[in-house]
Design an enzyme around this catalytic site. Sequence first.
Site, PDB file in Angstrom:
ATOM      1  N   ASN A  55     -48.560 -66.744  12.554  1.00  0.00           N
ATOM      2  CA  ASN A  55     -47.699 -65.587  12.296  1.00  0.00           C
ATOM      3  C   ASN A  55     -46.953 -65.892  11.012  1.00  0.00           C
ATOM      4  O   ASN A  55     -46.054 -66.724  11.007  1.00  0.00           O
ATOM      5  CB  ASN A  55     -46.722 -65.393  13.468  1.00  0.00           C
ATOM      6  CG  ASN A  55     -45.671 -64.331  13.177  1.00  0.00           C
ATOM      7  OD1 ASN A  55     -45.777 -63.589  12.193  1.00  0.00           O
ATOM      8  ND2 ASN A  55     -44.646 -64.255  14.024  1.00  0.00           N
ATOM      9  N   TRP A  56     -47.369 -65.227   9.956  1.00  0.00           N
ATOM     10  CA  TRP A  56     -46.781 -65.528   8.645  1.00  0.00           C
ATOM     11  C   TRP A  56     -45.367 -64.961   8.478  1.00  0.00           C
ATOM     12  O   TRP A  56     -44.691 -65.274   7.524  1.00  0.00           O
ATOM     13  CB  TRP A  56     -47.691 -64.983   7.546  1.00  0.00           C
ATOM     14  CG  TRP A  56     -48.797 -65.933   7.171  1.00  0.00           C
ATOM     15  CD1 TRP A  56     -49.086 -67.141   7.747  1.00  0.00           C
ATOM     16  CD2 TRP A  56     -49.754 -65.760   6.111  1.00  0.00           C
ATOM     17  NE1 TRP A  56     -50.150 -67.724   7.109  1.00  0.00           N
ATOM     18  CE2 TRP A  56     -50.586 -66.903   6.105  1.00  0.00           C
ATOM     19  CE3 TRP A  56     -49.986 -64.756   5.171  1.00  0.00           C
ATOM     20  CZ2 TRP A  56     -51.630 -67.053   5.181  1.00  0.00           C
ATOM     21  CZ3 TRP A  56     -51.034 -64.907   4.268  1.00  0.00           C
ATOM     22  CH2 TRP A  56     -51.838 -66.049   4.272  1.00  0.00           C
ATOM     23  N   LYS A  57     -44.975 -64.044   9.362  1.00  0.00           N
ATOM     24  CA  LYS A  57     -43.657 -63.388   9.239  1.00  0.00           C
ATOM     25  C   LYS A  57     -43.547 -62.764   7.840  1.00  0.00           C
ATOM     26  O   LYS A  57     -44.532 -62.213   7.368  1.00  0.00           O
ATOM     27  CB  LYS A  57     -42.555 -64.402   9.559  1.00  0.00           C
ATOM     28  CG  LYS A  57     -42.834 -65.120  10.893  1.00  0.00           C
ATOM     29  CD  LYS A  57     -41.693 -65.924  11.423  1.00  0.00           C
ATOM     30  CE  LYS A  57     -42.105 -66.540  12.766  1.00  0.00           C
ATOM     31  NZ  LYS A  57     -41.028 -67.303  13.389  1.00  0.00           N
TER      32      LYS A  57
ATOM     33  N   HIS B  66     -42.392 -59.573  19.206  1.00  0.00           N
ATOM     34  CA  HIS B  66     -41.859 -60.855  18.727  1.00  0.00           C
ATOM     35  C   HIS B  66     -40.328 -60.853  18.842  1.00  0.00           C
ATOM     36  O   HIS B  66     -39.690 -59.816  18.628  1.00  0.00           O
ATOM     37  CB  HIS B  66     -42.284 -61.096  17.273  1.00  0.00           C
ATOM     38  CG  HIS B  66     -42.031 -62.504  16.847  1.00  0.00           C
ATOM     39  ND1 HIS B  66     -40.795 -62.941  16.451  1.00  0.00           N
ATOM     40  CD2 HIS B  66     -42.846 -63.585  16.832  1.00  0.00           C
ATOM     41  CE1 HIS B  66     -40.874 -64.241  16.187  1.00  0.00           C
ATOM     42  NE2 HIS B  66     -42.107 -64.654  16.406  1.00  0.00           N
TER      43      HIS B  66
ATOM     44  N   GLU C  91     -38.119 -61.851  16.924  1.00  0.00           N
ATOM     45  CA  GLU C  91     -37.407 -61.416  15.706  1.00  0.00           C
ATOM     46  C   GLU C  91     -37.361 -59.896  15.632  1.00  0.00           C
ATOM     47  O   GLU C  91     -36.388 -59.325  15.122  1.00  0.00           O
ATOM     48  CB  GLU C  91     -38.077 -62.040  14.468  1.00  0.00           C
ATOM     49  CG  GLU C  91     -37.787 -63.539  14.377  1.00  0.00           C
ATOM     50  CD  GLU C  91     -38.874 -64.358  13.705  1.00  0.00           C
ATOM     51  OE1 GLU C  91     -39.757 -63.792  13.032  1.00  0.00           O
ATOM     52  OE2 GLU C  91     -38.838 -65.599  13.880  1.00  0.00           O
TER      53      GLU C  91
ATOM     54  N   GLU D  36     -42.880 -67.615  23.850  1.00  0.00           N
ATOM     55  CA  GLU D  36     -42.122 -68.170  22.736  1.00  0.00           C
ATOM     56  C   GLU D  36     -40.641 -68.227  23.106  1.00  0.00           C
ATOM     57  O   GLU D  36     -39.926 -67.223  22.962  1.00  0.00           O
ATOM     58  CB  GLU D  36     -42.291 -67.292  21.488  1.00  0.00           C
ATOM     59  CG  GLU D  36     -43.713 -67.194  20.992  1.00  0.00           C
ATOM     60  CD  GLU D  36     -43.762 -66.924  19.488  1.00  0.00           C
ATOM     61  OE1 GLU D  36     -44.420 -67.709  18.795  1.00  0.00           O
ATOM     62  OE2 GLU D  36     -43.128 -65.972  19.015  1.00  0.00           O
TER      63      GLU D  36
ATOM     64  N   GLY E  39     -38.543 -71.576  14.896  1.00  0.00           N
ATOM     65  CA  GLY E  39     -38.000 -71.883  13.575  1.00  0.00           C
ATOM     66  C   GLY E  39     -36.866 -72.885  13.591  1.00  0.00           C
ATOM     67  O   GLY E  39     -36.180 -73.074  12.585  1.00  0.00           O
TER      68      GLY E  39
ATOM     69  N   SER F 102     -42.010 -73.747  17.011  1.00  0.00           N
ATOM     70  CA  SER F 102     -42.047 -75.068  16.362  1.00  0.00           C
ATOM     71  C   SER F 102     -43.274 -75.882  16.755  1.00  0.00           C
ATOM     72  O   SER F 102     -43.213 -77.109  16.814  1.00  0.00           O
ATOM     73  CB  SER F 102     -40.749 -75.838  16.633  1.00  0.00           C
ATOM     74  OG  SER F 102     -39.631 -75.126  16.125  1.00  0.00           O
TER      75      SER F 102
ATOM     76  N   GLY G 192     -45.705 -70.297  13.520  1.00  0.00           N
ATOM     77  CA  GLY G 192     -44.992 -69.728  12.379  1.00  0.00           C
ATOM     78  C   GLY G 192     -45.111 -70.641  11.170  1.00  0.00           C
ATOM     79  O   GLY G 192     -46.113 -70.643  10.458  1.00  0.00           O
ATOM     80  N   GLY G 193     -44.086 -71.437  10.941  1.00  0.00           N
ATOM     81  CA  GLY G 193     -43.995 -72.266   9.734  1.00  0.00           C
ATOM     82  C   GLY G 193     -45.252 -73.059   9.410  1.00  0.00           C
ATOM     83  O   GLY G 193     -45.715 -73.063   8.255  1.00  0.00           O
TER      84      GLY G 193
HETATM   85  P1  13P Z   1     -42.202 -71.419  14.206  1.00  0.00           P
HETATM   86  O1  13P Z   1     -43.553 -72.037  14.464  1.00  0.00           O
HETATM   87  O2  13P Z   1     -41.865 -71.364  12.743  1.00  0.00           O
HETATM   88  O3  13P Z   1     -41.135 -71.991  15.065  1.00  0.00           O
HETATM   89  O4  13P Z   1     -42.353 -69.874  14.632  1.00  0.00           O
HETATM   90  C1  13P Z   1     -42.884 -69.582  15.868  1.00  0.00           C
HETATM   91  C2  13P Z   1     -43.099 -68.130  15.943  1.00  0.00           C
HETATM   92  O5  13P Z   1     -42.155 -67.364  15.983  1.00  0.00           O
HETATM   93  C3  13P Z   1     -44.477 -67.630  15.937  1.00  0.00           C
HETATM   94  O6  13P Z   1     -44.513 -66.271  16.245  1.00  0.00           O
END
Ligand code: 13P
Length: 255
Positions: free
Chosen positions: A13-15, A99, A101, A171, A177, A217, A238-239
Amino acid sequence: MNKAKRAAVIAGNWKMNMTPSQTTAFMNELAPKVAGLDGCKIVLCVPFVDIAAAVEATKGTNIEIGAENVHMEAKGAYTGEISGAMLAECGVKYVIVGHSERRQYFAETDVTVNGRTKAGLANGLKVILCVGETLTEREQGVTYETVARQTKVALLGVSAEDLRNVIIAYEPVWAIGTGVTATSAQAEEVCGQIRGVIADLYGAEAAEAITIQYGGSMNAKNAAELLSMENIDGGLIGGASLKSDDFTVIVKAAQ
Ligand code: 13P
């Protein structure tokens, strides 16, 4: 059915990261690294404006492209939103809904997540449905109640047949994050509970077949342990999905 028979899915997930030209460069870098790694599905969910570049650069590879959201209505006066038909025509195969966020910053609720889930499914997309508790909810001991409610409301009106195109991503909000990962035991416990909710709603066979990911994470170091758990069938990353080497290590851990 046991874990070995379920589809493992590693999804990034590149956000709000990467421009179209950066997307092309990333996919060209990643594709040879993951070529032939067919033990899991490999998906990258990218910002809407990067979809065309991502689909083009991954043609003929084992990487599939997803979007990060979809609107519940087919079309109309919804400034700034994107429909399922638009995504499908662009070559998108997956879409993330719910998600944390989106829930936290964009006022999404269990009800809007339900609408978006159904819109993705109606357009032939595989839906990655995100659920997870906040730190307060965990501390108050209502983790199960929270993920059970989120799962049940998101799936209202979703048929057993359509459920085959749903992936659930657990999640925990406190792990996203933050660099704080749920322990494999914590992640396994809740993923197992979510499978139990699916069993209540759709029966044991559907529960055994559904792919449940962990996200929060997940990285090159901790992926193998998390992915070894019986109820964790993949990851939503994510990251670490922004670095082709790290993402490749996670894909390899899922083989
Ligand atoms: P991180 O891997 O950066 O913690 O993000 C997880 C996430 O929100 C994937 O949708």
